[in-house]
Design a protein around this motif. Structure first.
Motif, short mmCIF file in Angstrom:
data_model
loop_
_atom_site.label_atom_id
_atom_site.label_comp_id
_atom_site.label_asym_id
_atom_site.label_seq_id
_atom_site.Cartn_x
_atom_site.Cartn_y
_atom_site.Cartn_z
N VAL A 1 0.83 -1.20 0.00
CA VAL A 1 0.00 0.00 0.00
C VAL A 1 0.87 1.26 0.00
O VAL A 1 0.56 2.26 -0.65
CB VAL A 1 -0.96 -0.02 1.20
CG1 VAL A 1 -1.74 1.28 1.31
CG2 VAL A 1 -1.93 -1.19 1.08
N PHE B 1 2.22 1.75 -3.45
CA PHE B 1 1.12 2.12 -4.34
C PHE B 1 0.79 3.61 -4.22
O PHE B 1 0.33 4.23 -5.19
CB PHE B 1 -0.10 1.27 -4.01
CG PHE B 1 -1.26 1.48 -4.92
CD1 PHE B 1 -1.22 1.09 -6.24
CD2 PHE B 1 -2.42 2.09 -4.45
CE1 PHE B 1 -2.31 1.29 -7.08
CE2 PHE B 1 -3.50 2.29 -5.28
CZ PHE B 1 -3.45 1.89 -6.59
N ASN B 2 1.02 4.18 -3.05
CA ASN B 2 0.75 5.61 -2.82
C ASN B 2 2.03 6.42 -2.75
O ASN B 2 2.08 7.43 -2.05
CB ASN B 2 -0.03 5.77 -1.50
CG ASN B 2 -1.41 5.15 -1.56
OD1 ASN B 2 -2.35 5.71 -2.09
ND2 ASN B 2 -1.53 3.95 -1.00
N SER C 1 3.28 8.31 -4.96
CA SER C 1 3.13 9.64 -5.55
C SER C 1 2.62 10.66 -4.55
O SER C 1 2.79 11.87 -4.75
CB SER C 1 2.17 9.57 -6.75
OG SER C 1 0.90 9.10 -6.33
N ALA C 2 1.99 10.21 -3.46
CA ALA C 2 1.55 11.16 -2.43
C ALA C 2 2.74 11.76 -1.70
O ALA C 2 2.64 12.88 -1.18
CB ALA C 2 0.62 10.45 -1.45
N ASP D 1 6.01 13.71 -5.87
CA ASP D 1 5.31 13.92 -7.14
C ASP D 1 6.18 13.56 -8.32
O ASP D 1 5.70 13.02 -9.31
CB ASP D 1 4.87 15.39 -7.25
CG ASP D 1 3.82 15.73 -6.21
OD1 ASP D 1 3.10 14.80 -5.78
OD2 ASP D 1 3.73 16.91 -5.81
N ASP E 1 3.93 8.81 -11.00
CA ASP E 1 2.85 7.93 -11.44
C ASP E 1 3.15 7.28 -12.77
O ASP E 1 2.83 6.10 -12.99
CB ASP E 1 1.54 8.71 -11.52
CG ASP E 1 0.94 8.97 -10.13
OD1 ASP E 1 1.22 8.17 -9.23
OD2 ASP E 1 0.23 9.98 -9.97
N THR F 1 1.05 0.37 -11.43
CA THR F 1 0.53 -0.55 -10.41
C THR F 1 1.38 -1.81 -10.32
O THR F 1 1.75 -2.25 -9.23
CB THR F 1 -0.92 -0.91 -10.73
OG1 THR F 1 -1.69 0.29 -10.88
CG2 THR F 1 -1.53 -1.75 -9.63
N MET G 1 -4.26 -3.88 -4.40
CA MET G 1 -3.88 -2.90 -5.42
C MET G 1 -4.68 -3.08 -6.69
O MET G 1 -4.36 -2.45 -7.71
CB MET G 1 -2.38 -3.02 -5.71
CG MET G 1 -1.52 -2.91 -4.45
SD MET G 1 0.21 -3.34 -4.73
CE MET G 1 0.73 -1.98 -5.77
#
Length: 336
Positions: free
Chosen positions: A132, A135-136, A138-139, A142, A160, A165, A244
């Motif tokens: 997880v 998968f995140n 990019s938070a 950037d 991204d 994925t 995911m």
């Protein structure tokens, strides 16, 4: 007065035939009776028969639905995705794990500390949390770029678009697997006698060549059983990437039974594929272990195919002996 002489003990008196022991062929060999063993075997067979009968007769299993989906295009593609994730994470994880293992075995305190910290952190975090997190990614970032440390960035790209994925799943599985692979490789290396490296160094063999040609081939006998078990666990652990929304086996099974409501037969489809894939990995592990055991075992144990052939030969030999005529023996144990 005449005296009678008695024969000494063990002497054969005149007119009596000596006691001739029977020939080994005339003896009847009675095998030992293991009643408890036979009772346990019968009880186990009864339980197995009941389980198989329940599989065949219980309508809840819905074998027609199982046959309809087990080789469907959707499930086969999901199996292919599962194999890809397993292969990528295995190769990259063990490559990184090997580097970490030798970092821990180095004399540099910096390398030792970095490797130990990596292993400690990634063995402490559950795999699903790592997946997880990646998968995140990019938070947190950037854009990812290349440049001078603490200086200008020469090239950058959106995170991204760089890590999709599947990429995030491969990164998470690889980093998680590398922490365990490092300890597996390190355990195999330290199991090799240190005198092997000392002898190679005395002959002037370079350090990298010592590791590649002397240490690692001997360490593989200790590495392979645990590594095979870890790869099988990784194959089943890929089911975690369903969080995911990656179309691997377990996720596709969930999607299908979410549409048609056939939960039990679809779960049986996933179970059957996992059993098949695990069995193939187990067979490959057996033959790889047998290959690396050649230096230690002059006569390696027979393969299952060789055991089956030997069993058939023994059955034919026993049948041929039964067909031979029986030759009667005289009282002295000799054939007439």
């Amino acid at each position: 007065m005449p005296t009678t002489r008695t024969a000494p003990p063990g002497a054969i008196s005149p007119g009596t035939a000596p006691d001739v022991p029977p020939a080994p062929e005339a003896l009847r060999v009675v095998p030992a009776r293991h009643y408890a063993r036979w009772t346990a075997a019968v009880a186990v067979l009864v339980l197995v028969a009941q389980f198989v009968h329940g599989l065949a007769t219980n309508p809840v299993w819905e074998w027609d639905v199982f046959r309809a989906y087990v080789l469907s295009e959707t499930i086969v593609q999901a199996v292919w995705v599962t194999l890809q994730l397993t292969a990528y994470a295995t190769v990259l994880g063990f490559l990184l794990g090997t580097v970490l293992a030798f970092m821990r075995l180095s004399r540099s305190p910096v390398l030792q500390t970095v490797a130990w910290t990596y292993i400690w952190i990634f063995r402490s975090i559950p795999m699903i949390v790592q997946l997880v997190f990646w998968f995140n990614l990019s938070a947190l970032y950037d854009r990812l770029g290349v440049g001078i440390p603490f200086g200008p960035v020469f090239w950058s790209v959106d995170s991204d678009s760089l890590i999709g994925t599947i990429g995030a799943a491969v990164i998470g599985l690889t980093l998680h697997q590398a922490a365990y692979a490092a300890e597996i490789v390190r355990g195999g290396v330290i199991s090799v006698d240190h005198g092997q490296s000392e002898a190679a160094a005395a002959l002037g063999i370079p350090r990298l060549r010592q590791i590649r040609r002397i240490v690692l081939p001997q360490a593989m006998r200790a590495i392979l059983p645990t590594a095979g078990n870890e790869i099988i666990g990784l194959l089943k652990g890929t089911s975690v990437v369903y969080v995911m929304a990656i179309g691997e086996l377990f996720y596709q099974v969930q999607v299908v039974y979410g549409r048609n409501g056939r939960v039990i037969p679809l779960l049986l489809v996933a179970t059957a594929w996992y059993v098949v894939l695990t069995s193939l990995l187990s067979v490959a592990q057996y033959y790889v272990e047998r290959r690396y055991a050649r230096g230690a075992d002059r006569t390696p144990p027979p393969t299952p195919l060789q055991r089956a052939r030997r069993f058939v030969r023994d059955l034919r030999a026993a049948a041929a002996r039964r067909d031979q005529p029986v030759v009667p023996l005289n009282p002295l144990g000799e054939s007439r």
